[in-house]
Design a protein around this motif. Structure first.
Motif, PDB file in Angstrom:
ATOM      1  N   GLY B 583      47.458  18.810  46.689  1.00 29.48           N
ATOM      2  CA  GLY B 583      47.747  19.902  47.266  1.00 29.48           C
ATOM      3  C   GLY B 583      47.172  21.182  46.367  1.00 29.48           C
ATOM      4  O   GLY B 583      46.320  22.107  46.708  1.00 29.48           O
ATOM      5  N   ALA B 587      44.143  23.874  46.906  1.00 29.66           N
ATOM      6  CA  ALA B 587      44.206  25.291  46.712  1.00 29.66           C
ATOM      7  C   ALA B 587      43.237  25.646  45.654  1.00 29.66           C
ATOM      8  O   ALA B 587      42.622  26.922  45.868  1.00 29.66           O
ATOM      9  CB  ALA B 587      45.591  25.555  46.516  1.00 29.66           C
ATOM     10  N   GLU B 588      43.251  25.117  44.526  1.00 35.06           N
ATOM     11  CA  GLU B 588      42.459  25.524  43.628  1.00 35.06           C
ATOM     12  C   GLU B 588      40.982  25.641  44.004  1.00 35.06           C
ATOM     13  O   GLU B 588      40.269  26.638  43.583  1.00 35.06           O
ATOM     14  CB  GLU B 588      42.605  24.925  42.271  1.00 35.06           C
ATOM     15  CG  GLU B 588      43.881  25.216  41.444  1.00 35.06           C
ATOM     16  CD  GLU B 588      44.290  24.204  40.418  1.00 35.06           C
ATOM     17  OE1 GLU B 588      43.729  23.280  40.182  1.00 35.06           O
ATOM     18  OE2 GLU B 588      45.442  24.645  39.744  1.00 35.06           O
ATOM     19  N   MET B 590      39.714  25.961  46.802  1.00 33.74           N
ATOM     20  CA  MET B 590      39.603  27.036  47.794  1.00 33.74           C
ATOM     21  C   MET B 590      39.362  28.314  47.206  1.00 33.74           C
ATOM     22  O   MET B 590      38.680  29.180  47.316  1.00 33.74           O
ATOM     23  CB  MET B 590      40.759  27.178  48.851  1.00 33.74           C
ATOM     24  CG  MET B 590      40.662  25.912  49.660  1.00 33.74           C
ATOM     25  SD  MET B 590      41.688  26.253  51.171  1.00 33.74           S
ATOM     26  CE  MET B 590      41.968  24.749  51.668  1.00 33.74           C
ATOM     27  N   VAL B 591      40.318  28.460  46.097  1.00 35.89           N
ATOM     28  CA  VAL B 591      40.046  29.980  45.187  1.00 35.89           C
ATOM     29  C   VAL B 591      38.825  30.052  44.693  1.00 35.89           C
ATOM     30  O   VAL B 591      38.332  31.009  44.754  1.00 35.89           O
ATOM     31  CB  VAL B 591      41.512  30.177  44.319  1.00 35.89           C
ATOM     32  CG1 VAL B 591      41.277  31.278  43.278  1.00 35.89           C
ATOM     33  CG2 VAL B 591      42.620  30.206  45.276  1.00 35.89           C
ATOM     34  N   PHE B 593      36.255  28.452  45.615  1.00 32.40           N
ATOM     35  CA  PHE B 593      35.448  28.667  46.746  1.00 32.40           C
ATOM     36  C   PHE B 593      35.118  30.340  46.944  1.00 32.40           C
ATOM     37  O   PHE B 593      34.226  30.939  47.049  1.00 32.40           O
ATOM     38  CB  PHE B 593      35.524  27.912  47.603  1.00 32.40           C
ATOM     39  CG  PHE B 593      34.632  27.934  48.851  1.00 32.40           C
ATOM     40  CD1 PHE B 593      33.340  27.152  48.837  1.00 32.40           C
ATOM     41  CD2 PHE B 593      34.580  28.720  50.096  1.00 32.40           C
ATOM     42  CE1 PHE B 593      32.428  27.062  49.528  1.00 32.40           C
ATOM     43  CE2 PHE B 593      33.893  28.511  50.984  1.00 32.40           C
ATOM     44  CZ  PHE B 593      32.843  27.656  50.998  1.00 32.40           C
ATOM     45  N   ASP B 594      36.544  30.810  46.847  1.00 32.59           N
ATOM     46  CA  ASP B 594      36.393  32.452  47.101  1.00 32.59           C
ATOM     47  C   ASP B 594      35.680  33.246  46.344  1.00 32.59           C
ATOM     48  O   ASP B 594      34.937  33.974  46.688  1.00 32.59           O
ATOM     49  CB  ASP B 594      37.907  32.631  47.265  1.00 32.59           C
ATOM     50  CG  ASP B 594      38.312  33.181  48.847  1.00 32.59           C
ATOM     51  OD1 ASP B 594      37.493  32.577  49.839  1.00 32.59           O
ATOM     52  OD2 ASP B 594      39.211  33.739  49.069  1.00 32.59           O
ATOM     53  N   ILE B 598      30.679  31.175  46.777  1.00 30.86           N
ATOM     54  CA  ILE B 598      30.100  32.209  47.546  1.00 30.86           C
ATOM     55  C   ILE B 598      29.125  32.845  47.015  1.00 30.86           C
ATOM     56  O   ILE B 598      27.998  33.214  47.108  1.00 30.86           O
ATOM     57  CB  ILE B 598      31.007  32.939  48.344  1.00 30.86           C
ATOM     58  CG1 ILE B 598      31.756  31.881  49.369  1.00 30.86           C
ATOM     59  CG2 ILE B 598      30.502  34.150  49.005  1.00 30.86           C
ATOM     60  CD1 ILE B 598      32.988  32.560  49.920  1.00 30.86           C
ATOM     61  N   TYR B 627      30.728  39.371  49.151  1.00 35.16           N
ATOM     62  CA  TYR B 627      31.515  39.167  50.610  1.00 35.16           C
ATOM     63  C   TYR B 627      30.538  39.556  51.836  1.00 35.16           C
ATOM     64  O   TYR B 627      30.875  38.720  52.906  1.00 35.16           O
ATOM     65  CB  TYR B 627      32.574  40.410  50.470  1.00 35.16           C
ATOM     66  CG  TYR B 627      33.693  39.924  49.322  1.00 35.16           C
ATOM     67  CD1 TYR B 627      33.647  38.616  48.815  1.00 35.16           C
ATOM     68  CD2 TYR B 627      34.764  40.966  49.023  1.00 35.16           C
ATOM     69  CE1 TYR B 627      34.561  38.257  47.724  1.00 35.16           C
ATOM     70  CE2 TYR B 627      35.528  40.636  48.071  1.00 35.16           C
ATOM     71  CZ  TYR B 627      35.556  39.303  47.529  1.00 35.16           C
ATOM     72  OH  TYR B 627      36.559  39.100  46.371  1.00 35.16           O
TER      73      TYR B 627
END
Lengths: 547, 647
Positions: B583, B587-588, B590-591, B593-594, B598, B627
Motif C-alpha cells: 500500500g 501510494a509513493e 502515485m505521488v 507520478f504526480d 507527468i 499540470y
C-alpha cells in the motif's frame, strides 16, 4: 444602486426579481462594503445614505406586502451604520458584520423563496423558471444556496482572527467573498450555457484573487497564479465544449438541449465532442482525477479560511452545475457520459485516498481528501435518478460542514504556529487541548464516514442511490476507498491522541469568532448525523427540476 | 401480527411496547451514555469520584436489563420499542426502534453483567492511573455502544453500535499510548475492523436491494424468499463483517495485539463482549443463514480452522495475556463452528459461558500481573498458589471450565457444539474441533501449571501479594458463574436456555442434515471428556511431572514446528509485506507520478521547446506547465473515449 432598481420594477408584481433576491442583496452588499472600504475615515458618508435607502426600500416593500425581503432590507440598512458606529476604527469588523448580516439575510430570503414560491405546502417543490428561462429556481438552486450561504456564514467568523493575525485582513476580502458566493449561487440557478459560464467566471475570478491574498507569502502567490492559469485553460475548454453543444443543438438553453440532443437529426459526433470538452472543463472545477492536479497546491497555498471556503462551497456550486448539465441537458447521452464519469469518480476516490496516505502537511492531506469526496459525490450524478440527485446535494452539505470544522481546527493550530501545519505539529494535542483535538477528530471521523456523524449518512445515501441505479462496482470501490481513507484520518487522530506532546508546542489559538465557527460546524456534524431528517427531506424535494 | 419464520420453536409474536418495563428498555444504553458524557465533561472536577458515577451507570443499566429480561421471560415475544426516526429518504426508512426478544435479553444480561463487574474491578486495577476518570468514561462509552448494538432493531442502527464499539475499543486499546506498541495495536484493530465494515456495508446494500428494508424483523421474515446465490453472497458478506469483529481467520490478527490495553479492557471487550458481536450478528440473522447451506459450511470451516490454528499458536506463547488472547480467538472459532453447523443456540450458550470463564481468566491474569508488578512472562511465575489463594482458586475453576471438565460451564457448551457438528453431518469440522478441544485443555493447563503450581521462579525483587477486594469480588462472582452456569442454564441438550431461545433461532430441519456417522450423544460426550483429560495429562507430563520447577525459565521443547506456532504462522509478517508495504509503495508511486512522471512526459513531449523550458523551469510557474499538460492529456483521453463510443 442595485437595490434601487429593484424598487422600480417591483411595483409590477413580478416573480422574476424575487427569484434571485438573495443574490441581489449580496451583490448590493458587496458593492456597498467596497465603497465603505474606499471611504476609509469617512465611512459614515457611505453607510448613512445606504442605510437610509435600504430602510426606505424595506419600508416600501413591507407596505406592498412583500414583508420578508422588506424586513431583510431594513435590518441590513440599520446594521451597516450601526456597525460603523460601533467599531469606528476597526474597518474589518464593519466589513465582517456587514457581510455576515447580508449572508444571514440571503439565507432568510432563500427560506422565504421556499415558503412563498417554491414550496407546495406539502414539503415538495414546484420549480420556477425565470428571466426567459435563463434561471431555474428549483431544487438544485435552492439546496445549493443553502449550502453556499451557510458555508460562507461559517467561514466569515472562522477566518476573521486568522486574517488579522497574518495581517491580510484587507478590505476587499469580504466583498470578494460575497461576489464569489453570488457566483456560486448563480451557478446553482443557471439554466442556460451563457449564464452558467458567466456565473462560473464570477466565482472563479473572485477566488483567484482570494487565493493570492497573502501577498508576501510566496506559496499563496504561486497558488493564485497556478489556479488562475489552469482555471483559464479549463474555462477555455469548457467554453469550447459549450460552443460545440450549441452547434449540435442550436440552443443555449439547457432544457432545450436536453430535449434535442438525443434526437436522430442532431450531429452525434459534434455533441459527443462538446460533451467531452464540457466534462473536462467541469471536471477541473470540481477536481476530479485526472483534472485535479491544481488542487493540492492551491489548497495548501491559499489562506486556510479561503481553502475551507473553496473546499466546501466551490465543490457544492461546481456539483450544482454538474448535476444541471448532466441531468437536464445531457440525460439523453447518458450512455456516453455515465461510464466516463464513473471511471473518473472511481479514479478520484482511490487516487485521492492513496496519495493522502503519504502526505505530511495537513492542508495538503485535506486537499487530497477533497478529491476523494468529489468522487463520492459523483456517484449520485452517474446514478441519473432523483435519489442520486438528492443524494449528491445532501452529500455536499455533509461534506461542507465536516470539512469546515476540520479546516477550522487547522486554523486554530496554524494561528499559533504561524506557518504550515504538519502532522507532527499535532502530537499530543489530545492532551494539551482536548477540545480542538476532539472536534478535529469528530470532523475527520465524519469525513471518513463513521456513524453517527453527518458524513456517514451522506455516504450511505449516495451509496444507496448508486446501488439502486445498478452501479455496484462503483459503490464497492467507494467503500474500499473509504477504508484507505480511514487510514489517514486515523493517522491524524492517532498522532493527536496516542502520542505525547513536545513541550514547546504552542497551544492552538482561540477567539470568539473561531470558536463560534468551529462549534457551529461540529454541532452540525453531529446534528446532521443523528437527526438528518429535515435536510434529507429538503434534499429529497430538491429533485424537482426545471427541465 | 407478523409471524416470524422461525420453526425451531413456537414463533414469536411481534408486540409494540411503548410502556412498562420493555418501554423503558431505551434506558439501558442511555444510562451509560449519560455516564460517559458526564464523566468526560467533568473529568477535572470529579477526579476519582468519576468511578462512582460510571459504576452507578453500569449498575443501573444492569438492573434495568434484569427487569427487561424478566419481562421477556414472563411473556416471551418480540417486542419493538418505537423510537424516533433516524434516516427517512426516498422510501428508505431507518428508525432507532429497539428490538427486545429472548436473544436480546440474554445479550443484555451478559453485557451489562460482565460490564458491571469489570467496572468494579477497574477501581482497584486502575487505581493511581493519571487518566483514571477518562478510563471510566471510555468504559461507559463502550457499554453504551455495545448495548445499542444488541438492542438495534435495524441493521443500520446495529451498524451504528458496531462502529461505536470499534471506536471505544480503539480508545481503550491505546489507553496507555506512551508505549508505542499500544498505539499501533489500536490502529491495527481499527483498520482490520474497517475491512470487515466494508463487507458489512456491502451486505447491507445487498440486503436493501433485495428486501427493500434493513429492519431486522422484516429481513428474517422474508429470508425464505431469497434465491440461493443472493443468500450465499449475503451470508458471506455478513460473515466478513462478523469475522473482523470476532477475530476469525483471516481477520484475526488484531485481537492478540489488542491485549496490550489495560487488562479489564481485555476481559470486557476483547474476551467477553465486543468480540462476540459477530456471533450475535450471525445468530440474529440465522433465518437468512439457513437459506444457504453452502455459506454455512464455509462459516463452519472458518470457525474450525480458526479454533485449531489459534489453539496451536496459544500452545507456544509465553505471555500470560497472549495465551488467553489466542484462546479467545480459538473459542470464538468454536462459536462459529456452532453457527456454521446450524447450532445457533449452542453458539449463544457458548458465548455466555465463555463470557463467564474467559472474563474470569482475564481478570485473574490481571490480578497476577498486578501482584507481579506487570510482569507477563509465565516462565517467570510459578507457585503463586500460596501467595494468591483467591486468585488461585478462582483460576482453578476457570481452567477446568475452559478445558471442558464436567460439571463446569465450558464442558456443556463446548461439548454440545461438537455433538451438533457431528449430528448435523459435519464430520471433518467435528474432528478438527475435537483436536482444538484437546489443545485447549493442553495450553490452558500449561498456563495454569506454570503460573500457580510448581516452585516459584520469579525474580527476587518481585513481591507477589493478593489483590484488593474490589478485584477479588468480581473474580469470585465470575468463578461461581463459571462453575455452575452451564449446569444451571442448560445441562442437557434441550435445557431451559435452549427452550427460551427457540423462537429466535432458525431451524435447520429443512436442510436435510444427517449425522456424520453412527455415533450417538452417549458416545460423543465421553469422547469429549477423554479429549479434555488427554490435554490436561499431556500438559501435566510436560510441565509439572518433569519438573520445570527447578529454575527452568524457557520452553523445554524446541523445533521448527514449535517455531512456526511461536511466530503465529507468520501471518503478521505476511500481511505486513503484502498490504502495508504494498500500500505504501503504491501510494509513493502515485505521488511520484504526480510530481515526476507527468513532468517528464511533458518535458519529453515538448522537446522542441527544450531551450525555453530550461529557462522557465526554475520559475514559480514551472509546475503549471506540467499540470496543464497533464490536464490536456486527460482531456484527450476523455475526448477519444467519447468519440470512439459514438463511432
Amino acid at each position: 444602486m442595485v437595490l434601487a432598481q429593484d424598487a422600480t420594477t417591483l411595483d409590477v408584481p413580478d416573480v422574476a426579481w424575487s427569484s434571485f433576491a438573495p443574490e441581489l442583496l449580496l451583490t448590493a452588499a458587496a458593492l456597498v462594503l467596497l465603497l465603505v472600504a474606499i471611504a476609509r475615515g469617512r465611512q459614515l458618508l457611505v453607510a448613512a445614505p445606504t442605510g437610509v435607502v435600504a430602510v426606505g426600500l424595506g419600508v416600501w416593500l413591507v407596505s406592498t406586502d412583500v414583508v420578508v425581503p422588506g424586513a431583510v432590507a431594513i435590518v441590513w440598512g440599520l446594521a451597516l451604520p450601526a456597525a460603523v458606529f460601533a467599531f469606528p476604527h476597526r474597518g474589518s469588523l464593519v466589513q465582517a458584520w456587514g457581510a455576515g448580516v447580508a449572508l444571514a439575510g440571503a439565507l432568510v430570503l432563500t427560506g422565504w423563496q421556499f415558503v412563498t414560491v417554491l414550496g407546495d405546502g406539502a414539503g415538495g417543490m414546484t420549480p420556477q423558471s425565470a428571466l426567459a428561462g435563463a434561471l431555474a429556481n428549483d431544487g438544485i438552486a435552492f439546496f445549493t444556496r443553502i449550502t453556499v450561504y451557510l458555508t460562507a456564514l461559517i467561514v466569515l467568523p472562522l477566518g476573521y482572527g486568522y486574517l488579522r493575525d497574518r495581517r491580510i485582513n484587507r478590505a476587499e476580502v469580504e466583498p470578494l467573498l460575497l461576489l464569489a458566493v453570488v457566483g456560486m449561487a448563480a451557478l446553482g440557478t443557471a439554466n442556460d450555457l451563457i449564464t452558467l459560464f458567466v456565473a462560473l467566471e464570477v466565482l472563479s475570478l473572485a477566488l483567484y484573487v482570494l487565493t493570492g491574498l497573502a501577498r508576501r507569502d510566496r506559496r499563496s502567490q504561486e497558488a493564485s497564479l497556478k489556479y488562475f492559469v489552469m482555471g483559464a485553460v479549463a474555462s477555455a475548454i469548457l467554453l469550447y465544449g459549450m460552443a460545440l453543444m450549441y452547434v449540435a443543438t442550436g440552443s443555449l438553453s439547457l432544457p432545450t438541449i436536453g430535449s434535442v440532443v438525443a434526437l436522430a437529426g442532431t450531429n452525434q459526433l459534434v455533441s459527443a465532442l462538446g460533451l467531452a470538452l464540457v466534462t473536462v472543463g467541469i471536471g477541473f472545477k470540481v477536481a476530479l482525477v485526472p483534472f485535479h492536479l491544481w488542487t493540492p497546491d492551491v489548497y495548501q497555498g491559499a489562506p486556510t479560511n479561503i481553502t475551507a471556503f473553496m473546499a466546501a462551497a466551490t465543490k457544492a456550486a461546481g456539483f450544482a452545475a454538474v448535476l444541471r448539465l448532466y441531468l437536464v441537458a445531457f440525460p439523453g447521452l447518458q450512455g456516453l457520459w455515465a461510464p466516463v464519469l464513473a471511471v473518473l469518480a472511481a479514479a478520484s476516490m482511490l487516487y485521492g485516498a492513496y496519495v493522502a496516505l503519504v502526505q505530511r502537511d495537513l492542508k495538503r492531506m485535506l486537499a487530497y481528501s477533497s478529491i476523494t469526496h468529489a468522487g463520492y459525490a459523483t456517484i449520485g450524478v452517474v446514478a441519473v435518478t432523483d435519489a442520486g440527485l438528492s443524494g449528491t446535494l445532501w452529500y455536499l452539505l455533509t461534506y461542507a460542514v465536516s470539512t469546515l470544522g476540520a479546516f477550522g481546527c487547522v486554523i486554530a493550530i496554524e494561528r499559533r504556529r504561524r506557518g504550515e501545519v504538519a502532522l507532527v505539529d499535532l502530537r499530543g494535542l489530545g492532551r494539551t487541548s482536548p477540545a480542538v483535538a476532539g472536534i478535529l477528530a469528530l470532523c475527520l471521523l465524519s469525513l471518513a464516514g463513521m456513524p453517527p456523524t453527518a458524513g456517514f449518512v451522506g455516504k450511505f445515501v449516495v451509496f444507496q442511490a448508486g446501488i439502486e441505479a445498478g452501479w455496484t462496482w462503483l459503490v464497492v470501490i467507494g467503500v474500499l476507498s473509504s477504508i484507505v481513507a480511514a487510514f489517514f484520518y486515523l493517522r491524524i487522530a492517532g498522532v493527536m491522541f496516542l502520542e505525547t506532546a513536545d513541550d514547546d508546542r504552542p497551544l492552538p489559538a482561540s477567539s470568539l469568532g473561531l470558536t463560534t465557527g468551529i462549534a457551529v460546524s461540529a454541532t452540525l456534524v453531529v446534528f446532521l448525523g443523528v437527526q438528518p431528517q429535515a435536510f434529507l427531506h429538503l434534499a429529497d424535494a430538491a429533485a424537482a427540476l426545471v427541465r | 401480527m407478523i409471524q416470524l419464520a422461525y420453526a425451531a420453536g413456537e414463533a414469536n409474536e411481534v408486540i409494540e411496547a411503548t410502556s412498562g418495563v420493555i418501554g423503558a428498555a431505551w434506558l439501558v444504553p442511555a444510562l451509560p451514555l449519560v455516564g460517559f458524557v458526564v464523566v468526560l465533561l467533568a473529568t477535572r472536577t470529579l477526579r476519582d469520584r468519576a468511578a462512582v458515577i460510571a459504576i452507578a451507570a453500569s449498575a443501573a443499566a444492569f438492573v434495568v436489563s434484569v427487569a427487561v429480561a424478566i419481562a421477556v421471560l414472563a411473556d416471551p415475544a418480540s417486542y419493538v420499542r418505537p423510537m424516533p426516526t433516524w434516516i427517512d429518504v426516498g422510501g428508505f426508512t431507518v428508525t432507532f426502534d429497539l428490538l427486545v426478544d429472548q436473544l436480546t435479553a440474554v445479550m443484555l444480561l451478559v453485557v451489562t453483567g460482565v460490564g458491571f463487574l469489570v467496572h468494579l474491578y477497574s477501581v482497584g486495577y486502575m487505581h493511581g492511573d493519571e487518566r483514571y476518570p477518562r478510563f471510566f468514561a471510555y468504559l461507559n462509552l463502550f457499554l453504551a455502544s455495545m448495548l445499542i448494538l444488541v438492542l438495534a432493531g435495524d441493521l443500520l442502527t446495529l451498524f451504528l453500535g458496531w462502529e461505536l464499539v470499534g471506536l471505544s475499543s480503539y480508545l481503550l486499546i491505546g489507553f496507555w499510548f506512551e508505549d508505542a506498541s499500544n498505539a499501533s495495536a489500536a490502529k491495527k484493530a481499527f483498520v482490520t475492523n474497517r475491512v470487515g465494515d466494508v463487507s458489512f456495508m456491502v451486505a447491507m446494500f445487498l440486503a436493501f436491494a433485495t428486501f427493500g428494508t434493513l429492519e431486522i424483523l422484516e429481513l428474517v421474515e422474508d429470508a425464505a424468499t431469497l434465491s440461493s446465490t443472493t443468500a450465499f453472497a449475503l451470508v458471506l458478506l455478513l460473515m466478513g463483517g462478523a469475522a473482523a469483529k470476532s477475530a476469525q481467520i483471516p481477520l484475526h490478527v488484531w485481537l492478540p495485539d489488542a491485549m496490550a490495553g489495560p487488562t479489564p479492557v481485555s476481559a470486557l471487550i476483547h474476551a467477553a463482549t465486543m468480540v462476540t458481536a459477530g456471533v450475535y450478528l450471525t445468530v440474529r440473522m440465522s433465518p437468512v443463514l439457513v437459506a444457504s447451506l453452502d455459506a454455512m459450511t464455509v462459516i463452519a470451516w472458518i470457525g474450525a480452522l480458526t479454533a485449531l490454528l489459534a489453539a496451536l499458536v496459544a500452545v507456544r506463547q509465553d505471555d500470560i495475556k497472549k495465551i488467553l488472547a489466542y484462546s479467545t480467538v480459538s473459542q470464538l472459532g468454536f462459536m462459529f463452528i456452532a453457527v456454521g453447523v446450524g447450532a445457533f443456540r449452542e453458539a449463544i450458550f457458548h458465548l455466555v459461558t465463555h463470557a463467564f470463564f474467559k472474563g474470569l481468566l482475564f481478570l485473574a491474569a490481571g490480578s497476577v500481573m498486578h501482584a507481579m508488578a506487570n510482569r507477563t512472562d509465565i516462565w517467570r511465575m510459578g507457585g503463586l498458589r500460596k501467595v494468591m489463594p483467591v486468585t488461585f482458586a478462582t483460576s482453578l475453576i476457570g481452567w477446568l471450565a475452559i478445558s471442558g471438565i464436567p460439571p463446569f460451564a465450558g464442558f456443556f457448551s463446548k461439548d454440545q457444539i461438537l455433538t451438533e457438528a457431528y449430528l448435523h453431518g459435519f464430520g471433518g469440522v467435528y474432528v478438527v474441533g475435537l483436536v482444538a478441544a484437546i489443545l485447549t485443555a493442553f495450553y490452558m493447563s500449561r498456563w495454569f501449571f506454570l503460573i500457580f503450581l510448581g516452585t516459584p521462579r520469579w525474580p527476587a525483587d518481585a513481591h507477589p501479594h493478593e489483590s484488593p477486594t474490589t478485584m477479588t469480588t468480581p473474580l469470585i462472582i465470575l468463578a461461581v458463574l463459571s462453575a455452575g452456569g452451564g449446569l444451571a442454564l442448560n445441562p442437557v441438550h434441550s435445557g431451559p436456555l435452549y427452550q427460551f431461545l427457540a423462537p429466535v433461532s432458525a431451524s435447520v430441519e429443512g436442510l436435510g442434515l444427517t449425522p456424520a456417522g453412527p455415533l450417538t450423544e452417549a458416545v460423543l460426550i465421553p469422547v469429549a471428556i477423554v479429549a479434555a483429560l488427554v490435554g490436561i495429562a499431556t500438559a501435566w507430563a510436560a510441565y509439572l511431572r518433569r519438573d520445570v520447577s527447578q529454575g527452568v525459565v524457557r520452553e523445554p521443547v524446541r523445533g521448527p514446528l514449535a517455531e512456526l506456532f511461536e511466530r503465529k504462522f507468520f501471518v503478521d509478517e505476511l500481511y505486513e509485506a503484502v498490504f502495508t508495504r504494498f500500500g505504501r509503495r503504491a501510494a509513493e508511486v502515485m505521488v511520484w507520478f504526480d510530481t515526476r512522471v507527468i513532468d517528464g512526459a511533458v518535458n519529453g513531449a515538448g522537446a522542441a521547446s527544450l531551450a525555453v523550458a530550461r529557462t522557465t523551469r526554475r520559475t514559480q510557474t514551472g509546475g503549471v506547465r506540467t499540470y496543464v499538460g497533464a490536464m490536456l492529456a486527460g482531456a484527450i483521453v476523455v475526448v477519444a473515449v467519447l468519440m470512439l463510443q459514438v463511432r
